[in-house]
Write an enzyme that holds these catalytic residues in place. Sequence first.
Site, PDB file in Angstrom:
ATOM      1  N   CYS A 196       0.841  -1.200   0.000  1.00 54.48           N
ATOM      2  CA  CYS A 196       0.000   0.000   0.000  1.00 54.48           C
ATOM      3  C   CYS A 196       0.881   1.257   0.000  1.00 54.48           C
ATOM      4  O   CYS A 196       1.530   1.555  -0.989  1.00 54.48           O
ATOM      5  CB  CYS A 196      -0.979  -0.036   1.173  1.00 54.48           C
ATOM      6  SG  CYS A 196      -2.333   1.165   1.032  1.00 54.48           S
ATOM      7  N   HIS A 230      -3.620  -5.269   0.668  1.00 55.76           N
ATOM      8  CA  HIS A 230      -3.044  -5.665   1.957  1.00 55.76           C
ATOM      9  C   HIS A 230      -3.052  -7.195   2.105  1.00 55.76           C
ATOM     10  O   HIS A 230      -4.070  -7.782   2.467  1.00 55.76           O
ATOM     11  CB  HIS A 230      -3.844  -5.038   3.106  1.00 55.76           C
ATOM     12  CG  HIS A 230      -3.616  -3.567   3.257  1.00 55.76           C
ATOM     13  ND1 HIS A 230      -2.687  -3.057   4.126  1.00 55.76           N
ATOM     14  CD2 HIS A 230      -4.194  -2.509   2.628  1.00 55.76           C
ATOM     15  CE1 HIS A 230      -2.693  -1.734   4.045  1.00 55.76           C
ATOM     16  NE2 HIS A 230      -3.602  -1.377   3.139  1.00 55.76           N
ATOM     17  N   GLU A 276      -1.674  -8.855   4.443  1.00 56.04           N
ATOM     18  CA  GLU A 276      -1.591  -9.249   5.856  1.00 56.04           C
ATOM     19  C   GLU A 276      -2.946  -9.504   6.488  1.00 56.04           C
ATOM     20  O   GLU A 276      -3.038 -10.170   7.532  1.00 56.04           O
ATOM     21  CB  GLU A 276      -0.830  -8.186   6.669  1.00 56.04           C
ATOM     22  CG  GLU A 276      -1.519  -6.851   6.808  1.00 56.04           C
ATOM     23  CD  GLU A 276      -1.201  -5.862   5.688  1.00 56.04           C
ATOM     24  OE1 GLU A 276      -1.182  -4.647   5.963  1.00 56.04           O
ATOM     25  OE2 GLU A 276      -0.991  -6.310   4.536  1.00 56.04           O
TER      26      GLU A 276
END
Length: 538
Positions: A85, A180, A182
């Site tokens: 990002c 993202h 994660e």
Amino acid sequence: MQHQKILILDFGSQVTQLIARRVREAHVYCEVHPCDVSSEWVREFAADGQLKGVILSGSHASVYEVDDKAPDAVFELGVPVLGICYGMQTMAQQLGGKVEAGTTREFGYAEVRARGHTPLLKDIADFHTPEGHGMLKVWMSHGDKVTEMPAGFKLMASTDSCPIAGMADVDRGYYAVQFHPEVTHTVQGRALLERFVLDICQTRADWVMRDHIEEAVQKIRDQVGDEEVILGLSGGVDSSVAAALIHRAIGDQLTCVFVDHGLLRLNEGDMVMDMFVGKLHAKVIRVDAADQFLGHLAGVSDPEAKRKIIGREFVEVFKAEAAKLISSGASTKGAKWLAQGTIYPDVIESGGAKSKKAVTIKSHHNVGGLPEQLGLKLLEPLRDLFKDEVRELGVALGLPHDMVYRHPFPGPGLGVRILGEVKKEYADLLRRADAIFIEELRSTLDPISGKSWYDLTSQAFTVFLPVKSVGVMGDGRTYDYVVALRAVQTSDFMTADWAELPYALLKKVSSRIINEVRGINRVTYDVSSKPPATIEWE
């Protein structure tokens, strides 16, 4: 043992910790540090030869509005770098590309087309289009976008509204994604991060808790020597595992102080003493301070005020007991160390607070300042570990699975699960109602998974409401208190959904509480998710 490692530079994202957790889940050691560390610091961090890669986190900021950027040394070390990002955007800008404000903001679910068959995304896809294009189901959170890639980069991923959703310079080992990986909403996120740290960075997967015990024990012995240690034992997971680990290392040189503030769960104090004194044979001083805590809480209804009072009184009680151990000690030497169950998220958050990069959502407190007040050295054997790693360590140390994998319990205890003023009567009612709820969750199995509903929920508890409602019991009218049941399911506690418990389970819990806990005549169930609600009520 020296572990190979990944450096994560935090630009202020609320989910940076999740990056670290995903890396640790791949059994690779990593550390999170603020993005404004110097190039000299980065070179020193890499000087031992164990740094295998760098990850640049997201941020709430725009690269063209702030000065936050990766230290130049990151791109001079010769190790792979992954930008996520904001991390992608600063990589692009620092290496000669362009970033602009997007006309369409992307927040939430998106489908990304993988392109270029780069090593990072090769053969990773959630589905394929009729044309054979590999597609990823991801989570986006950005308003800006890369509009021109730096020299040497090629397109790795795209969406209709974000033509450059991923880019890579394979020769230099630089990769970047606008989404993202994660968060759990990105379905292949874990696979992507494992591909980066294990295959591209070629990091050795040697960060394993059962092997960590020997390292941690030796480190404690080296730190402490023959000196004595005091630890504030709360009965929670962190302090319990810290106590077990330190006791494994130095035995009777450790004295635990267990402050019972009268706001623990049913019989919890006795269970703590049975475990640590009865089974581990540790030295524990139990202090019954319920009257002191409840006296100071009388008439106080504001949640933050209650937290501060409970925290303050804990410190006062602990200081008084510690002073005795410092002056005399179990031996003639007196205690020289204060042990705390600080874990890695506490370390990351305190670092983020100092650098002012992250937006603060919630304040946390430990027994901060105590080492200086008591003149003691600080021992924090869990400070490198995430909560799930602490639990793994606890089981490896021989603590009961039920103790180590208990649902989270707030530091102020039932003080923040009793809405408004805290009274002994309320705490006694809540303790009994909560014990019934947890007992039924543990004993009720889901027929599909075969697991108990306690294991299927991430956090479950009962809340006491300081209101009365009319009821009927037998032929008589009752006017008694109300409790609310709360059970949520979550993978990271940043977002959470209310658990869809079986009606039969809720019916049984309600019936038992109303029949067995005289003073409660109504049970409700909280069906609020986070956000907009929080998990705890206060």
